[in-house]
Design a protein around this motif. Structure first.
Motif, mmCIF file in Angstrom:
data_model
loop_
_atom_site.group_PDB
_atom_site.id
_atom_site.type_symbol
_atom_site.label_atom_id
_atom_site.label_comp_id
_atom_site.label_asym_id
_atom_site.label_seq_id
_atom_site.Cartn_x
_atom_site.Cartn_y
_atom_site.Cartn_z
ATOM 1 N N TRP A 13 3.484 6.118 9.673
ATOM 2 C CA TRP A 13 3.606 5.658 8.295
ATOM 3 C C TRP A 13 3.643 6.833 7.329
ATOM 4 O O TRP A 13 4.247 6.751 6.262
ATOM 5 C CB TRP A 13 2.440 4.738 7.945
ATOM 6 C CG TRP A 13 1.103 5.430 7.906
ATOM 7 C CD1 TRP A 13 0.224 5.540 8.933
ATOM 8 C CD2 TRP A 13 0.522 6.107 6.792
ATOM 9 N NE1 TRP A 13 -0.876 6.259 8.534
ATOM 10 C CE2 TRP A 13 -0.721 6.611 7.225
ATOM 11 C CE3 TRP A 13 0.916 6.336 5.486
ATOM 12 C CZ2 TRP A 13 -1.566 7.330 6.386
ATOM 13 C CZ3 TRP A 13 0.077 7.058 4.644
ATOM 14 C CH2 TRP A 13 -1.149 7.539 5.103
ATOM 15 N N TRP A 14 2.990 7.944 7.681
ATOM 16 C CA TRP A 14 2.926 9.062 6.738
ATOM 17 C C TRP A 14 4.305 9.687 6.526
ATOM 18 O O TRP A 14 4.589 10.222 5.446
ATOM 19 C CB TRP A 14 1.937 10.119 7.221
ATOM 20 C CG TRP A 14 2.413 10.969 8.370
ATOM 21 C CD1 TRP A 14 2.113 10.805 9.682
ATOM 22 C CD2 TRP A 14 3.274 12.111 8.308
ATOM 23 N NE1 TRP A 14 2.732 11.762 10.446
ATOM 24 C CE2 TRP A 14 3.450 12.591 9.625
ATOM 25 C CE3 TRP A 14 3.912 12.791 7.269
ATOM 26 C CZ2 TRP A 14 4.238 13.695 9.937
ATOM 27 C CZ3 TRP A 14 4.700 13.898 7.576
ATOM 28 C CH2 TRP A 14 4.859 14.335 8.871
ATOM 29 N N LEU B 281 1.018 3.921 -3.076
ATOM 30 C CA LEU B 281 0.690 5.319 -2.799
ATOM 31 C C LEU B 281 1.869 6.236 -3.125
ATOM 32 O O LEU B 281 1.703 7.317 -3.713
ATOM 33 C CB LEU B 281 0.292 5.466 -1.332
ATOM 34 C CG LEU B 281 -0.308 6.810 -0.898
ATOM 35 C CD1 LEU B 281 -1.570 7.105 -1.676
ATOM 36 C CD2 LEU B 281 -0.596 6.805 0.598
ATOM 37 N N SER B 282 3.076 5.801 -2.781
ATOM 38 C CA SER B 282 4.266 6.615 -3.048
ATOM 39 C C SER B 282 4.502 6.764 -4.545
ATOM 40 O O SER B 282 4.835 7.852 -5.027
ATOM 41 C CB SER B 282 5.499 5.978 -2.387
ATOM 42 O OG SER B 282 5.345 5.889 -0.998
ATOM 43 N N TYR C 41 5.948 7.596 3.938
ATOM 44 C CA TYR C 41 5.301 7.850 2.648
ATOM 45 C C TYR C 41 5.742 9.191 2.070
ATOM 46 O O TYR C 41 6.109 9.288 0.891
ATOM 47 C CB TYR C 41 3.784 7.807 2.839
ATOM 48 C CG TYR C 41 3.008 8.645 1.866
ATOM 49 C CD1 TYR C 41 2.945 8.309 0.521
ATOM 50 C CD2 TYR C 41 2.341 9.789 2.295
ATOM 51 C CE1 TYR C 41 2.234 9.083 -0.375
ATOM 52 C CE2 TYR C 41 1.633 10.564 1.415
ATOM 53 C CZ TYR C 41 1.581 10.213 0.087
ATOM 54 O OH TYR C 41 0.881 10.983 -0.800
ATOM 55 N N VAL D 194 11.027 0.794 3.410
ATOM 56 C CA VAL D 194 10.157 0.571 4.568
ATOM 57 C C VAL D 194 10.705 -0.563 5.428
ATOM 58 O O VAL D 194 10.764 -0.462 6.664
ATOM 59 C CB VAL D 194 8.719 0.264 4.102
ATOM 60 C CG1 VAL D 194 7.859 -0.175 5.280
ATOM 61 C CG2 VAL D 194 8.106 1.489 3.445
ATOM 62 N N SER E 209 0.831 -1.209 0.000
ATOM 63 C CA SER E 209 0.000 0.000 0.000
ATOM 64 C C SER E 209 0.863 1.256 0.000
ATOM 65 O O SER E 209 0.609 2.206 -0.759
ATOM 66 C CB SER E 209 -0.934 0.004 1.210
ATOM 67 O OG SER E 209 -1.814 -1.086 1.174
ATOM 68 N N LEU E 210 1.886 1.273 0.855
ATOM 69 C CA LEU E 210 2.791 2.421 0.892
ATOM 70 C C LEU E 210 3.536 2.582 -0.430
ATOM 71 O O LEU E 210 3.728 3.702 -0.910
ATOM 72 C CB LEU E 210 3.793 2.255 2.033
ATOM 73 C CG LEU E 210 3.355 2.714 3.425
ATOM 74 C CD1 LEU E 210 4.424 2.389 4.453
ATOM 75 C CD2 LEU E 210 3.042 4.193 3.448
ATOM 76 N N ALA F 32 10.601 1.639 -2.562
ATOM 77 C CA ALA F 32 9.736 1.963 -1.425
ATOM 78 C C ALA F 32 9.600 0.781 -0.481
ATOM 79 O O ALA F 32 9.711 0.934 0.748
ATOM 80 C CB ALA F 32 8.363 2.404 -1.935
ATOM 81 N N SER G 250 8.058 9.580 -1.337
ATOM 82 C CA SER G 250 7.445 10.273 -2.477
ATOM 83 C C SER G 250 8.283 11.476 -2.915
ATOM 84 O O SER G 250 8.462 11.724 -4.113
ATOM 85 C CB SER G 250 6.031 10.730 -2.120
ATOM 86 O OG SER G 250 5.206 9.626 -1.822
#
Length: 279
Positions: free
Chosen positions: A147-148, A93-94, A151, A220, A89-90, A216, A155
């Motif tokens: 988590w943000w 999204l990134s 992210y 993480v 998901s990260l 990414a 990004s």
């Protein structure tokens, strides 16, 4: 000499057959399986990845626990699937939030040129001057365990690759005679982008996106392993490696599980960018 209409028609012609190499098919198949597991796996297992049971610590795989349990008696299957959900998901999204502005800014720089190109290029160079890992660490320090922060940091470092590639390729495409012919025929900017730019820069952008997603996922896991990124009890592959590392002699099969998940994910993303063969 070809007329403008003929030039446009020639550039719009595309081969009807596209052949994918075996390695790319394997990579795409693995990505689909990982996505299905990440989306539906945790719900299908029906177990809370954070639920502890100290009576069932470091258990071997069984019917109740298909992949065993960790040092706190938590189900490894549920935790691995939850970790896949978080990492993918990260990564998605990134890639999306880095790819869209990076591509649009690259097209704008090539389209307008002049001061627009110079200012955007200088801004991209300024971002590159700051190491990406340092930027992620700075944001993680501002909001530990969030988590943000991961992210946002990932990004901000990924968008430059999209920008530089798109600007370089768009300059070449916009200077081609076919594009000039399309402008003479009165085609608008959107049609020029859709008919000329997207077919040319699309494959390259997909390649950058696959490598960006791999970066990414790896970032993480690496930050989680050194206790800088996501923190326990969150189920994340890097965090799981750190938690299981002291028990590698007693249950080596447990620490291998998040390692294998990470390796398979990286392998799938790298294989998926194999070349396309056109007959």
């Amino acid at each position: 000499m070809s007329s403008p209409t003929e030039l446009v028609s020639q550039t719009q012609a595309r081969p009807s057959k596209v052949s994918l190499p075996t390695s790319r098919l394997i990579g795409l198949g693995l990505i689909i399986l990982l996505a299905i597991a990440a989306i539906g796996g945790p719900e299908l297992v029906g177990k809370d990845p954070a639920k502890q049971s100290l009576l069932h610590t470091l258990e071997l795989p069984s019917a109740a626990y298909p992949l065993g349990t960790d040092n706190l008696g938590r189900d490894m299957t549920a935790r691995l699937l939850s970790g896949a959900q978080l990492s993918l998901s990260l990564a998605l999204l990134s890639v999306l939030t880095a790819g869209l502005p990076g591509t649009l800014l690259g097209i704008a720089a090539a389209w307008f040129g002049g001061w627009t190109d110079r200012l955007l290029g200088a801004f991209a160079d300024a971002v590159l001057a700051l190491p990406g890992l340092l930027l992620v660490l700075m944001l993680a320090a501002i909001s530990p365990g969030s988590w943000w922060a991961l992210y946002a940091g990932i990004s901000l470092t990924l968008w430059v690759e999209y920008f530089r590639y798109t600007r370089q390729r768009a300059r070449i495409v916009l200077a081609e005679p076919a594009v000039e012919a399309s402008k003479l025929l009165g085609l608008g900017p959107w049609l020029l982008v859709r008919r000329h730019l997207i077919p040319e820069i699309g494959p390259g952008l997909l390649t950058i996106a696959a490598f960006g997603a791999a970066t990414a996922v790896n970032s993480v896991a690496a930050l989680g392993f050194v206790s800088v990124g996501v923190r326990p009890p969150t189920a994340e592959w890097g965090v799981m490696m750190t938690e299981l590392l002291p028990y590698w002699r007693e249950a080596p099969f447990l620490i291998l599980q998040p390692v294998v998940c990470l390796v398979v994910t990286m392998l799938a993303l790298h294989l998926s960018v194999g070349g396309i063969r056109r007959p």
